[in-house]
Design a protein around this motif. Structure first.
Motif, PDB file in Angstrom:
ATOM      1  N   GLY A 198       0.779  -1.317  -0.108  1.00 27.61           N
ATOM      2  CA  GLY A 198       0.042   0.125   0.213  1.00 27.61           C
ATOM      3  C   GLY A 198       0.715   1.063   0.171  1.00 27.61           C
ATOM      4  N   PHE A 199       0.145   2.394   0.488  1.00 23.21           N
ATOM      5  CA  PHE A 199       0.862   3.651   0.423  1.00 23.21           C
ATOM      6  C   PHE A 199       0.895   4.465   1.493  1.00 23.21           C
ATOM      7  N   ASP A 200       2.032   4.796   2.187  1.00 23.64           N
ATOM      8  CA  ASP A 200       2.041   5.709   3.292  1.00 23.64           C
ATOM      9  C   ASP A 200       1.723   7.270   2.668  1.00 23.64           C
ATOM     10  N   ILE A 201       0.839   8.020   3.344  1.00 21.39           N
ATOM     11  CA  ILE A 201       0.710   9.512   2.820  1.00 21.39           C
ATOM     12  C   ILE A 201       1.364  10.274   3.842  1.00 21.39           C
ATOM     13  N   GLU A 202       2.625  11.032   3.529  1.00 25.56           N
ATOM     14  CA  GLU A 202       3.245  11.778   4.117  1.00 25.56           C
ATOM     15  C   GLU A 202       3.204  13.278   3.851  1.00 25.56           C
TER      16      GLU A 202
ATOM     17  N   LYS B 240       4.612   7.132  -0.043  1.00 28.66           N
ATOM     18  CA  LYS B 240       5.673   6.210   0.170  1.00 28.66           C
ATOM     19  C   LYS B 240       5.194   4.845  -0.281  1.00 28.66           C
ATOM     20  N   GLN B 241       5.749   4.094  -1.451  1.00 31.37           N
ATOM     21  CA  GLN B 241       5.328   2.739  -1.853  1.00 31.37           C
ATOM     22  C   GLN B 241       5.739   1.823  -1.192  1.00 31.37           C
TER      23      GLN B 241
ATOM     24  N   THR C 218      10.956  19.232   3.308  1.00 34.34           N
ATOM     25  CA  THR C 218      11.964  18.545   3.387  1.00 34.34           C
ATOM     26  C   THR C 218      11.623  17.584   4.814  1.00 34.34           C
ATOM     27  N   ASP C 219      10.969  18.062   5.803  1.00 33.83           N
ATOM     28  CA  ASP C 219      10.767  17.015   6.974  1.00 33.83           C
ATOM     29  C   ASP C 219       9.395  16.534   6.693  1.00 33.83           C
ATOM     30  N   PHE C 220       9.269  15.229   6.711  1.00 32.73           N
ATOM     31  CA  PHE C 220       8.015  14.622   6.277  1.00 32.73           C
ATOM     32  C   PHE C 220       7.646  13.819   7.474  1.00 32.73           C
ATOM     33  N   ALA C 221       6.177  13.636   7.562  1.00 28.43           N
ATOM     34  CA  ALA C 221       5.601  12.751   8.714  1.00 28.43           C
ATOM     35  C   ALA C 221       4.368  12.232   8.092  1.00 28.43           C
ATOM     36  N   LYS C 222       4.061  10.977   8.510  1.00 29.16           N
ATOM     37  CA  LYS C 222       2.958  10.224   8.113  1.00 29.16           C
ATOM     38  C   LYS C 222       1.779  10.625   8.482  1.00 29.16           C
ATOM     39  N   ILE C 223       0.639  10.681   7.826  1.00 28.80           N
ATOM     40  CA  ILE C 223      -0.621  11.261   8.126  1.00 28.80           C
ATOM     41  C   ILE C 223      -1.694  10.189   7.856  1.00 28.80           C
ATOM     42  N   GLY C 224      -1.223   9.381   7.212  1.00 32.18           N
ATOM     43  CA  GLY C 224      -2.288   8.390   6.676  1.00 32.18           C
ATOM     44  C   GLY C 224      -1.633   7.094   5.811  1.00 32.18           C
TER      45      GLY C 224
ATOM     46  N   GLY D 177       9.296  -5.370   2.500  1.00 37.74           N
ATOM     47  CA  GLY D 177       9.972  -4.292   3.389  1.00 37.74           C
ATOM     48  C   GLY D 177      10.448  -3.173   2.424  1.00 37.74           C
ATOM     49  N   THR D 178      10.592  -3.589   1.194  1.00 37.91           N
ATOM     50  CA  THR D 178      11.027  -2.309   0.332  1.00 37.91           C
ATOM     51  C   THR D 178      10.070  -1.308   0.056  1.00 37.91           C
ATOM     52  N   PHE D 179      10.700  -0.021  -0.275  1.00 36.24           N
ATOM     53  CA  PHE D 179       9.750   0.843  -0.401  1.00 36.24           C
ATOM     54  C   PHE D 179      10.432   1.930  -1.686  1.00 36.24           C
ATOM     55  N   ALA D 180       9.649   2.740  -2.100  1.00 37.77           N
ATOM     56  CA  ALA D 180      10.080   3.997  -2.964  1.00 37.77           C
ATOM     57  C   ALA D 180       9.254   5.196  -2.761  1.00 37.77           C
ATOM     58  N   TYR D 181       9.714   6.448  -2.991  1.00 40.75           N
ATOM     59  CA  TYR D 181       8.969   7.690  -2.738  1.00 40.75           C
ATOM     60  C   TYR D 181       8.631   8.088  -4.060  1.00 40.75           C
TER      61      TYR D 181
END
Length: 547
Positions: free
Chosen positions: A410-414, A456-457, A420-426, A462-466
């Protein structure tokens, strides 16, 4: 009358033995003797550093005279230890200057003073035809060392336009891997149009090879090999060197490791004779220009690794070997096992994760194989074809589309306030494997005045990509002071949480600092009527206070 005669005789004496005389030559030689530990020289027969004015140096070891002046100085086997003094410039009738140095490992050289660069005054020796400071004599390697002087080279060497031979190389010895001459080669070397021999090898020169060397059309020997770290490529002007018999651009350090920094493309070198010996080995060339000049280049082995890149969306590896691609054969390896051999195509379609590299040969450049660096490929779980956002009222809507998903969690929404400074919101889960288009949407119900977003894909392993970063401005989140003008109090619309509010006058002086809370008033007590600024939620706005 006698009182006047003595000063006149003294003046005549000084004039006879001053600058431009055999006496000035003698004094310059003594200065060289004293600057290079003359008492320890291996060869110094006849040298008399404590003589008197009028003594002739013409019988000293290594000194040659013509017409009452010193015209030659050859101290190749003397073993000098020290620096060349500025007084060398007074030997203005020299035609030959050859100096030999003492090896640093020789037990007799504990003297070892700080070595100084070649003095600018060497440019005064405009009659020089032969200048050799290398110290190379081919014998007694344990005694005689290479040129120990540091750089940079003085531009005044370009004044020596009668030179036919110039050797400033440092010959390798057991105790010295390279010389200390560094910095760029002066462009003024292009003035030495009578040179037939130029050797600057085994030093530490850097910067671009000056194109002015192409002016030296009499050159038969040009050596820039060794530990020199030149940037850029071979000057196109080298095509003018139609008398060359040898061109050395090979890189080599003390242990045979590493590569030089000369790169391609190799310029047209058809002006250089086919019979000339040309060596560009151990550098950073690829096939670009090398393939079309192969008839002029004799040695080109062992070039630095070439670039490899990966396009995650297209799932393509690319090896950049240069040259005519139709002549290139690419061997692709995964975990050092050959998986494909392709001619005329520099790309490879990846179907699984792994560590990849390629080896490339060119049919017109025999004996050279270029190798890429290793590249780790972790295939992305998703092909993302679009990602956008918009503001609707007091919320931001994010939308993205995929065209392929495999093993995607799935996708983390940051979100970020500064990009520059990102945080997860969903988080939104994947809709499963497939290669059909899929649309996703996410609503940010509490956006910032300017919000930066990225996805964040995530894969199940455990791998991911932005994704790329997008930004959205939300005017409805702008903190607004009202009423404006204000009397004894005012409110802040859209203030979302408790924070410090600062009121300043137009000169920037703080008039009031208060803690603001959503729905609660702020006081103007103690503030005179006038125009002020309010800082809230990182935004400054103006307010008028009346009473």
């Amino acid at each position: 009358m006698k009182k006047l005669l003595l000063p006149f005789l003294l003046l005549s004496f000084v004039s006879s033995f001053g600058q431009g005389s055999l006496e000035s030559d003698r004094l310059a030689l003594i200065s060289l003797y004293n600057s290079t530990n003359g008492p320890a020289w291996f060869q110094k027969a006849g040298w008399n550093p404590v003589g008197i004015p009028g003594d002739s140096p013409c019988g000293w070891y290594g000194v040659t005279c013509e017409g009452g002046r010193v015209t030659g100085l050859n101290l190749l086997q003397s073993g000098l230890d020290g620096s060349i003094p500025p007084a060398i410039g007074n030997l203005d009738q020299l035609k030959t200057l050859i100096l030999g140095w003492t090896a640093l490992t020789d037990a007799r050289t504990a003297y070892n003073p700080p070595y100084l660069p070649i003095p600018t005054e060497i440019g005064n020796l405009t009659n020089l035809e032969h200048l050799d400071l290398s110290g190379d004599n081919g014998i007694n390697y344990d005694i005689y060392g290479g040129l120990p002087l540091p750089g940079p080279l003085p531009a005044s060497i370009g004044n020596l336009t009668k030179l036919t031979y110039l050797n400033l190389s440092c010959m390798l010895r057991d105790m010295m891997y390279h010389g200390s001459l560094d910095g760029p080669i002066p462009n003024t070397f292009g003035n030495l149009v009578n040179l037939k021999y130029l050797n600057l090898g085994n030093q530490q020169f850097s910067g671009a090879i000056p194109s002015e060397l192409g002016n030296l059309i009499q050159l038969e020997y040009l050596n820039l090999s060794g530990a020199n770290q030149f940037s850029g490529t071979i000057p196109a002007s080298f095509n003018n060197l139609t008398n060359l018999q040898s061109l050395g651009l090979r890189y080599s350090n003390c242990c045979g490791e590493g590569y030089g920094t000369l790169t391609g493309p190799v310029p047209t070198l058809t002006g250089i004779p086919v019979a000339a010996n040309v060596d560009i080995s151990n550098n950073s060339f690829n096939f670009e220009g090398l393939d079309s000049n192969i008839s002029r280049i004799d040695f080109y082995a062992n070039q630095a690794k070439i670039n490899i890149s990966y396009d995650a969306q297209a799932k393509l590896l690319t090896a950049e070997a240069g040259g005519n691609i139709a002549n290139n054969t690419y061997k692709w390896y995964r975990y050092n096992t050959l998986i494909a051999t392709v001619t005329g195509n520099k790309t490879y379609n990846v179907v699984e994760d792994g560590t990849y590299h390629a080896e490339v040969s060119n049919s017109t450049v025999p004996g050279l194989t270029l190798t890429t660096e290793n590249l780790v490929v972790a295939m992305l779980p998703v092909i993302l074809v679009s990602f956008s956002g918009s503001n609707e009222g007091e919320q931001n809507i994010l939308a993205w589309k995929t065209t392929f998903e495999s093993n995607s969690r799935g996708f983390d929404i940051e979100r970020s306030w500064n990009g520059t400074d990102f945080a997860k919101i969903g988080f939104l889960p994947s809709r499963g494997d497939g290669n059909a288009d899929r649309d996703y949407n996410f609503v940010d119900k509490s956006p910032l005045f300017t919000s930066y977003y990225r996805l964040k894909q995530l894969d199940f392993d455990g791998t991911f990509a932005y994704s790329r970063v997008i930004s959205i401005q939300n005017q409805n989140t702008y903190v607004i002071a009202y009423p404006n003008p204000a009397t004894d109090h005012f409110y802040l619309k859209n203030l979302k949480e408790k924070e410090e509010i600062v009121i300043r006058n137009l000169q920037g002086k703080i008039m009031s600092t208060q803690i603001g809370e959503p729905g609660k008033p702020l006081t103007t007590a103690g503030i005179a009527p006038g125009l002020y600024t309010i800082s809230a939620s990182g935004v400054a706005q103006k307010i008028v206070i009346i009473k």
